[in-house]
Design an enzyme around this catalytic site. Structure first.
Site, short mmCIF file in Angstrom:
data_model
loop_
_atom_site.label_atom_id
_atom_site.label_comp_id
_atom_site.label_asym_id
_atom_site.label_seq_id
_atom_site.Cartn_x
_atom_site.Cartn_y
_atom_site.Cartn_z
CE LYS A 54 86.21 16.91 81.24
NZ LYS A 54 86.01 18.15 80.52
NE ARG A 151 85.80 24.92 79.28
CZ ARG A 151 86.40 23.72 79.37
NH1 ARG A 151 86.50 22.96 78.29
NH2 ARG A 151 86.88 23.28 80.50
CG HIS A 181 90.25 24.24 82.68
ND1 HIS A 181 90.90 23.16 83.22
CD2 HIS A 181 89.97 23.89 81.39
CE1 HIS A 181 91.01 22.20 82.30
NE2 HIS A 181 90.46 22.62 81.19
NE ARG A 237 89.74 21.33 87.33
CZ ARG A 237 90.28 22.55 87.38
NH1 ARG A 237 90.43 23.16 88.55
NH2 ARG A 237 90.63 23.16 86.28
CE1 TYR A 283 77.61 0.06 51.00
CE2 TYR A 283 78.88 0.14 53.04
CZ TYR A 283 77.74 -0.22 52.34
OH TYR A 283 76.73 -0.85 52.99
CB CYS A 331 81.03 -0.70 56.32
SG CYS A 331 81.86 -1.35 54.87
CG ASP A 333 77.21 -2.29 61.22
OD1 ASP A 333 76.94 -1.47 62.10
OD2 ASP A 333 76.52 -2.47 60.20
N1 PMH Z 1 89.17 20.41 84.84
C1 PMH Z 1 88.33 20.84 83.88
C2 PMH Z 1 87.43 21.98 84.18
C3 PMH Z 1 88.32 20.21 82.64
O1 PMH Z 1 87.48 20.66 81.71
C4 PMH Z 1 89.21 19.12 82.40
C5 PMH Z 1 89.29 18.43 81.08
C6 PMH Z 1 90.05 18.71 83.43
C7 PMH Z 1 90.02 19.39 84.63
C8 PMH Z 1 91.04 17.58 83.26
O2 PMH Z 1 92.01 17.92 82.32
P1 PMH Z 1 93.07 16.85 81.81
O3 PMH Z 1 92.29 15.75 81.18
O4 PMH Z 1 93.89 17.60 80.82
O5 PMH Z 1 93.81 16.41 83.01
N2 PMH Z 1 88.52 18.96 80.06
C9 PMH Z 1 88.68 18.72 78.76
C10 PMH Z 1 87.88 19.34 77.81
O6 PMH Z 1 86.91 20.18 78.11
N3 PMH Z 1 88.23 18.99 76.61
O7 PMH Z 1 89.25 18.15 76.73
C11 PMH Z 1 89.53 17.96 78.06
#
Ligand code: PMH
Length: 401
Positions: A54, A151, A181, A237, A283, A331, A333
């Site tokens: 993601k 969440r 999670h 995951r 700046y 700045c 850039d």
């Molecule tokens: N699964 C879910 C639902 C997640 O949101 C995330 C990471 C992962 C797996 C992977 O976690 P890891 O990177 O610790 O292995 N999500 C996020 C988050 O929402 N903010 O930081 C990491």
């Protein structure tokens, strides 16, 4: 020209041109190796690896990261939003993908059409989405349980039964997974992690009581996957540690194999000048040279995600292996560093990564900004081209502007 910049004609077709002296280097071999190392941890159990790509692969680039993760043994991909899943499909990837966030019921059809699995956590969602689906193209579903992250997810194990009734009552749905999670799997104190795990077990018990079988049960993020492999069910995951970073500084010493960071941020000196004492920089004229000083200007700024706090919080860069401070405000850039001596314009400057045997790690940069390592590569903006290396060779370039 350095050898690693030499490319074959075929590779050249994978190269977006770019016209600036600031770039990210992504080491795809490191990503592949991190996934392979995790797969060795799981070699004696039937646990699949989902590569979490993601947020454009945590800023590294979703498509090349996903391909390398698959080469390393991942068989599933995870994204946050439907657009990210479609990007993978548009790149020709056929690997199973799960959208970990909510999609709109009216978008269920497009998800089904592209064989993209989605996360569901309400009966009402199922009822609405059904209107957009037909049995010739069923939608794959993973039910999300909220066991303490607060969440997304159903909070009561009893809700599972009603959801499964709706899912099984329609040819428009296929129930593939159930997951949760963890909020604190990266902390030394594992009591809250254990509470969440036990709560997830209640959901699993409920499935058993109702005689419901679901092919994929998953809960582990990187921290849990690395620390508690026996409690990973049949999929993990894998996000932050696939990119070679520890989920937290506290558990770094508990990791079962060395992680290889994949991300480096580099630029080149755009101008070098000798200023006499009493000259102001940038700046607000907040920095004034104390003596005769060499000042180097870097072509990177806050619009590249190199935010002003890098300078105000005492940030440094590496030039020829020397650690040198930012001076004056960053700045949009550009920004300035104080050199110890004259340097040639065009000299490479490392903001994150290795230079002449020295390292500015992602963790040290995160500490400087009082944040977590996850955030740093994510905020390096699309204006910075990503260069992809495999076995030390440049294989592709992505410039998104
Ligand atoms: N699964 C879910 C639902 C997640 O949101 C995330 C990471 C992962 C797996 C992977 O976690 P890891 O990177 O610790 O292995 N999500 C996020 C988050 O929402 N903010 O930081 C990491």
């Amino acid at each position: 020209m350095n050898d690693k910049w030499r490319v074959t004609k075929m590779q050249a077709e994978q190269m977006d041109p770019y016209y600036r002296d600031t770039w990210v280097e992504v080491n795809l071999s490191a990503i592949e190796q991190n996934v392979r190392s995790l797969s060795h941890v799981y070699k004696d159990q039937n646990t699949a690896i989902m590569a979490v790509v993601k947020a454009d692969g945590y800023g590294h680039g979703a498509v090349p990261v996903a391909k390398s993760a698959i080469d390393g043994g991942a068989t599933f991909l995870g994204v946050a939003i439907l657009d990210e899943a479609l990007e993978l499909r548009e790149a020709g990837m056929t690997t199973p993908v799960l959208v970990l966030g909510r999609i709109r019921p009216m978008d269920a059809r497009i998800a089904a059409k592209h064989h993209i699995a989605v996360t569901v956590f309400s009966k009402e969602w199922l009822v609405s989405a059904k209107e957009y689906l037909d049995s010739s193209n069923p939608l794959t579903i993973h039910v999300k349980c909220d066991t303490g992250m607060g969440r997304l997810g159903i909070t009561d194990p009893k809700e599972i039964k009603e959801m499964v009734q709706i899912i099984h009552g329609s040819d428009a749905f296929y129930l593939e997974g159930m997951f949760t999670h963890f909020a604190t799997a990266d902390e030394l104190d594992i009591s809250y992690y254990q509470e969440q795990f036990q709560q997830f077990q209640q959901f699993i018990n409920q499935l058993e009581e109702e005689n419901i079988s679901i092919p994929l049960i998953h809960c582990a993020n990187s921290a849990a996957a690395l620390r508690f492999p026996k409690r990973a069910f049949n999929m993990v995951r894998f996000g932050i540690s696939m990119y070679g970073l520890s989920p937290s500084p506290e558990i770094k010493h508990q990791l079962p194999f060395p992680l290889e960071p994949a991300f480096q941020l580099k630029t080149r000196l755009a101008q070098v000048k000798k200023l006499e004492a009493g000259k102001a920089i940038s700046y607000g004229a907040t920095y004034v040279t104390e003596r005769e000083e060499w000042i180097g200007t870097l072509p990177i700024g806050y619009a590249d995600g190199w935010i002003r706090a890098h300078s105000t919080n005492g940030g440094t860069v590496l030039v020829d292996g020397e650690e040198l401070p930012f001076v004056g405000r960053i700045c949009m850039d550009q920004c300035m560093v104080r050199l110890n001596s004259s340097k040639e314009e065009g000299t490479i400057v490392t903001l994150i990564g290795h230079d002449h045997g020295q390292e500015l790690s992602m963790d040290s940069v995160a500490r400087r900004l009082d944040t977590i390592n996850y955030e740093i590569p994510c905020i390096i903006s699309k204006r910075v081209p990503r260069l992809y290396f495999k076995d030390g060779n440049l294989i592709s370039v992505k410039n998104q502007i």
